[in-house]
Design an enzyme around this catalytic site. Structure first.
Site, PDB file in Angstrom:
ATOM      1  CB  CYS A 101      44.609  30.949  -1.876  1.00 29.53           C
ATOM      2  SG  CYS A 101      46.224  31.029  -2.634  1.00 29.53           S
TER       3      CYS A 101
ATOM      4  NE  ARG B 141      38.855  29.203  -3.158  1.00 25.74           N
ATOM      5  CZ  ARG B 141      38.104  29.895  -3.999  1.00 25.74           C
ATOM      6  NH1 ARG B 141      36.870  29.489  -4.251  1.00 25.74           N
ATOM      7  NH2 ARG B 141      38.537  30.982  -4.573  1.00 25.74           N
TER       8      ARG B 141
ATOM      9  CD1 TRP C 161      47.179  25.192  -6.596  1.00 28.90           C
ATOM     10  CD2 TRP C 161      47.790  27.149  -7.481  1.00 28.90           C
ATOM     11  NE1 TRP C 161      47.651  24.947  -7.861  1.00 28.90           N
ATOM     12  CE2 TRP C 161      48.031  26.127  -8.426  1.00 28.90           C
ATOM     13  CE3 TRP C 161      48.104  28.465  -7.822  1.00 28.90           C
ATOM     14  CZ2 TRP C 161      48.556  26.372  -9.692  1.00 28.90           C
ATOM     15  CZ3 TRP C 161      48.636  28.720  -9.081  1.00 28.90           C
ATOM     16  CH2 TRP C 161      48.852  27.674 -10.000  1.00 28.90           C
TER      17      TRP C 161
ATOM     18  CG  ASN D  80      42.481  33.747  -3.948  1.00 27.94           C
ATOM     19  OD1 ASN D  80      43.355  33.270  -4.660  1.00 27.94           O
ATOM     20  ND2 ASN D  80      41.192  33.602  -4.197  1.00 27.94           N
ATOM     21  N   GLY D  81      45.195  35.616  -5.035  1.00 27.33           N
ATOM     22  CA  GLY D  81      45.407  36.416  -6.245  1.00 27.33           C
ATOM     23  C   GLY D  81      46.866  36.827  -6.304  1.00 27.33           C
TER      24      GLY D  81
ATOM     25  CD  GLU E 139      36.661  16.522 -19.267  1.00 29.09           C
ATOM     26  OE1 GLU E 139      37.291  17.469 -19.767  1.00 29.09           O
ATOM     27  OE2 GLU E 139      36.455  16.402 -18.055  1.00 29.09           O
TER      28      GLU E 139
ATOM     29  CE  LYS F  93      38.387  15.399 -15.531  1.00 25.61           C
ATOM     30  NZ  LYS F  93      37.603  16.599 -15.625  1.00 25.61           N
TER      31      LYS F  93
ATOM     32  CD  GLU G 154      41.822  17.721 -14.337  1.00 25.31           C
ATOM     33  OE1 GLU G 154      40.795  17.139 -14.748  1.00 25.31           O
ATOM     34  OE2 GLU G 154      41.786  18.797 -13.738  1.00 25.31           O
TER      35      GLU G 154
ATOM     36  CG  HIS H 293      47.285  14.613 -40.729  1.00 24.77           C
ATOM     37  ND1 HIS H 293      47.586  14.852 -42.059  1.00 24.77           N
ATOM     38  CD2 HIS H 293      46.007  14.167 -40.701  1.00 24.77           C
ATOM     39  CE1 HIS H 293      46.514  14.591 -42.801  1.00 24.77           C
ATOM     40  NE2 HIS H 293      45.541  14.166 -41.987  1.00 24.77           N
TER      41      HIS H 293
ATOM     42  CE  LYS I  41      35.572  21.678  -8.705  1.00 27.02           C
ATOM     43  NZ  LYS I  41      35.536  20.612  -9.719  1.00 27.02           N
TER      44      LYS I  41
HETATM   45  O1  M6R Z   1      35.472  26.571 -12.724  1.00 26.08           O
HETATM   46  P1  M6R Z   1      35.734  26.409 -14.183  1.00 26.08           P
HETATM   47  O2  M6R Z   1      34.795  25.494 -14.860  1.00 26.08           O
HETATM   48  O3  M6R Z   1      35.805  27.737 -14.894  1.00 26.08           O
HETATM   49  O4  M6R Z   1      37.181  25.787 -14.276  1.00 26.08           O
HETATM   50  C1  M6R Z   1      37.824  25.618 -15.502  1.00 26.08           C
HETATM   51  C2  M6R Z   1      38.967  24.666 -15.387  1.00 26.08           C
HETATM   52  O5  M6R Z   1      39.913  25.141 -14.475  1.00 26.08           O
HETATM   53  C3  M6R Z   1      38.512  23.283 -14.927  1.00 26.08           C
HETATM   54  O6  M6R Z   1      37.558  22.762 -15.786  1.00 26.08           O
HETATM   55  C4  M6R Z   1      39.709  22.326 -14.852  1.00 26.08           C
HETATM   56  O7  M6R Z   1      40.161  22.016 -16.120  1.00 26.08           O
HETATM   57  C5  M6R Z   1      39.287  21.091 -14.065  1.00 26.08           C
HETATM   58  N1  M6R Z   1      40.331  20.723 -13.164  1.00 26.08           N
HETATM   59  C6  M6R Z   1      38.944  19.960 -14.922  1.00 26.08           C
HETATM   60  O8  M6R Z   1      38.758  18.766 -14.246  1.00 26.08           O
END
Ligand code: M6R
Length: 614
Positions: A2, A27, A75, A101-102, A487, A491, A494, A510, A609
């Site tokens: 959040c 966020r 969030w 937040n938390g 990655e 990506k 996401e 495998h 984020k």
């Molecule tokens: O802020 P951070 O790099 O610690 O975040 C880690 C992950 O939450 C972050 O890399 C997440 O996987 C992203 N959404 C990737 O695009």
């Protein structure tokens, strides 16, 4: 997770809070709300499920001319994305408003006495009860800061909290408990700001103070008083930040993600500037606080991160082993913490985090700190919590990353670990000088190579159109290209919501190969390195099963022409840095597929984020 915003000063608070919420929206964007001091009714509160735009349309023409208030973008953790669950939350009499937040882990037991008295909660959140508790403490005669500290004493969990009461217009109390979610305060002479991160403050001020876990700030327009959770006064200095707020606008790009992909050549240049030196070829990390003796005594390097940052760590592991010749391992930070890792003062822990706030990573770093490990962190956000825990920080120098999907910061963090590996190798005397020269020179070419990779955009957009309707994707790589395949899959998942798997190519036979048919495309990273021939065999195996293959190859490699369905040829770069150039292709492919599918690219569903809950 959040985003929290607060303002107290002389100007109309409403527009400042809304603008702050927009900056913090990355966020969390399930719902948003604000609470303002209102002369007529005490507190004016408006909330709306959905993005900040929903809140803004609901507010249309109703904002009171208040000069202080708080806001929140959510969030969801407890309860769905509804109006009722949106923050701020109020106590039943409307005297206290809270944003949070938390997670409050014991919220049910805190609610129980109210429920037993027949008092109903209006939301399903773990937050609402905090407003009830603060109101009760005020009713007992405590002042606002005392009441907040008392409620913190009853609550379990890691969180940040911002509270106002209609009885004291202009006063805001903010607290940080544990490692979940930062709070930063901004200071101008007759106004103060509160936010979850710097990006929301910098348009207003560069004078900031970060709250550490266990600190409470009692804020008015004129002054801030700090205490610990027991109420003992604390002295805290104001830091002047040089972070560039202008970088947080989209400019000519349709999405932040595309803008941030395009920032990589310049960002890479900033990363290597002053760190990689040509004469003599070396990496200069002289500000590292570790002595030569300590560095020579390292027996192991453990790299930790989550998501994209873990993928950076996976590439970095290859560099540490190859250039510094130290045994290196990579761990998902959330797994690391809870499997009771064997650590000692000769284990260098390298943590990677764009935000520096990821709660799983912070917990892992605490575990490492308790074991006496020297710690180095790679971070993008100045002053973030990871930089306060680690002994040393390498900043990514990439400016704000707004798109939820990380791109440019993965690039920067891999470069950071490349530099660390070369530095460790030199300090330990394990790095051959010709290898050092080769790597330092190659790094000088990296910004241009990344710029050339961006010229592949039209071809990648075309490939994206061809495969955009696929429902599943496989990404394969070997060695340092394997994390890039991971990655690529992450990506794509996401931003386009396509199911994608990233595998080391050797693993394909495998199990995953059972998935292959003419409907399942594979993106195969066949870079020119010692594993190229094996990768080529894997591609042949895919083609033998009618699987469409997009091969990503090094410059001048024609061996897959006529074998793969599509061949994307990377610009020339030395092998160890080729994953970085291939990364650009993964990012653009995910972006353009998502664009074809009309996805919400900068704010994909369910994501945030900064992940400040476990
Ligand atoms: O802020 P951070 O790099 O610690 O975040 C880690 C992950 O939450 C972050 O890399 C997440 O996987 C992203 N959404 C990737 O695009």
């Amino acid at each position: 997770m959040c985003g929290i915003i607060g303002y107290t000063g002389q100007r109309p608070a409403g527009p400042i809070l809304i603008e702050g919420l927009r900056r913090l929206e990355y966020r969390g964007y399930d719902s948003a709300g604000i609470a303002l001091f209102d002369d007529r009714d005490g507190l004016f509160v408006q909330r709306a499920a959905g993005k900040v735009d929903q809140l803004v349309s609901r507010l249309e023409g109703t904002l009171p001319p208040a000069s202080a208030g708080i806001g929140h973008t959510r969030w969801a953790t407890h309860g769905g994305a509804t109006d009722a669950n949106a923050h701020p939350h109020l106590d039943p009499s409307g005297r206290v408003a809270v944003v949070h937040n938390g997670i409050i882990e014991n919220f049910e037991s805190l609610q129980r006495p109210y429920r037993q008295r027949g008092i109903r909660f209006m939301s399903e959140t773990d937050t609402e009860v905090l407003a009830y508790l603060v109101a009760d403490e005020l009713a007992r005669g405590l002042d606002l800061a005392e009441a907040v500290r008392a409620v913190i004493g009853m609550s379990e969990g890691a969180y940040s909290l911002v509270v106002i009461t209609k009885d004291e217009p202009g006063r805001i109390v903010a607290a940080r408990v544990g490692n979940a979610g930062g709070i930063v305060l901004g200071h101008n002479e007759d106004e103060k700001f509160i936010a979850s991160d710097l990006a929301a403050l910098l348009p207003h001020t560069r004078n900031v103070t970060f709250l550490e876990p266990g600190e409470v700030a009692d804020i008015t327009a004129e002054a801030v008083r700090y205490t610990d959770l027991e109420g003992m006064p604390l002295m805290k200095a104001i830091e002047v930040q040089s972070y560039d707020p202008v970088a947080a606008v989209k400019g000519r790009f349709k999405h932040f993600m595309l803008k941030e992909i395009h920032e990589q050549p310049v960002g890479t240049l900033d990363m290597i500037r002053g760190r990689y030196r040509l004469d003599p070829p070396s990496v200069d990390l002289d500000d590292m606080p570790f002595s030569a003796e300590q560095v020579r005594a390292f027996t192991r390097v453990v790299l930790i991160g989550m998501g994209t940052s873990m993928h950076s760590a996976m590439v970095g592991r290859h560099y540490i082993e190859r250039f510094a010749r130290i045994p290196a391992e990579v761990d998902n930070a959330a797994e690391f913490t809870y499997r009771r890792p064997v650590l000692d003062e000769h284990t260098l822990v390298i943590s990677v985090s764009q935000s520096g706030e990821t709660v799983d990573l912070l917990a892992a770093m605490e575990e490492a700190r308790a074991a006496g490990c020297p710690q180095l962190t790679v971070c993008n956000v100045p002053g973030a919590q990871t930089t306060r825990v680690a002994d040393a920080t390498i900043y990514m120098r990439m400016g704000p990353e707004i798109a939820v999907a990380s791109t440019k910061t993965m690039m920067a963090s891999i470069i950071a670990i490349h530099a660390v590996a070369l530095w460790l190798g030199r300090m330990r005397g394990t790095l051959d000088s010709s290898l050092e020269r080769e790597q330092v020179e190659a790094a000088q070419h990296l910004p241009a190579a990344i710029g050339e990779a961006l010229l592949l955009e039209p071809q990648i957009a075309q490939v994206a159109r061809k495969y955009a309707q696929a429902e599943h994707f496989l990404f394969l790589g070997r060695g340092w290209a394997y994390p890039i395949a991971m990655e690529g899959a992450l990506k794509l998942k996401e931003v386009s919501y396509i199911h994608a798997e990233g595998y080391p190519a050797g693993e394909m036979k495998h199990g995953p190969i059972a998935l292959i048919d003419e409907h399942m495309p594979t993106v195969a990273l066949a870079l020119r390195d010692e594993l190229h021939d094996k990768m080529r065999s894997n591609i042949e195996q895919l083609k033998a099963r009618r699987g469409p293959v997009v091969a990503v190859v090094s410059q001048g490699d024609e061996t897959l022409n006529g074998v793969a369905d599509d061949v994307i040829e990377l610009p020339e770069i030395e092998a160890a840095l080729s994953p970085l150039v291939a990364l650009v292709v993964m990012q653009l492919l995910a972006y353009y597929i998502a664009l074809e599918r009309g996805a919400d690219i900068d704010q994909p569903r369910n994501l945030a984020k900064t992940v400040t809950v476990e």
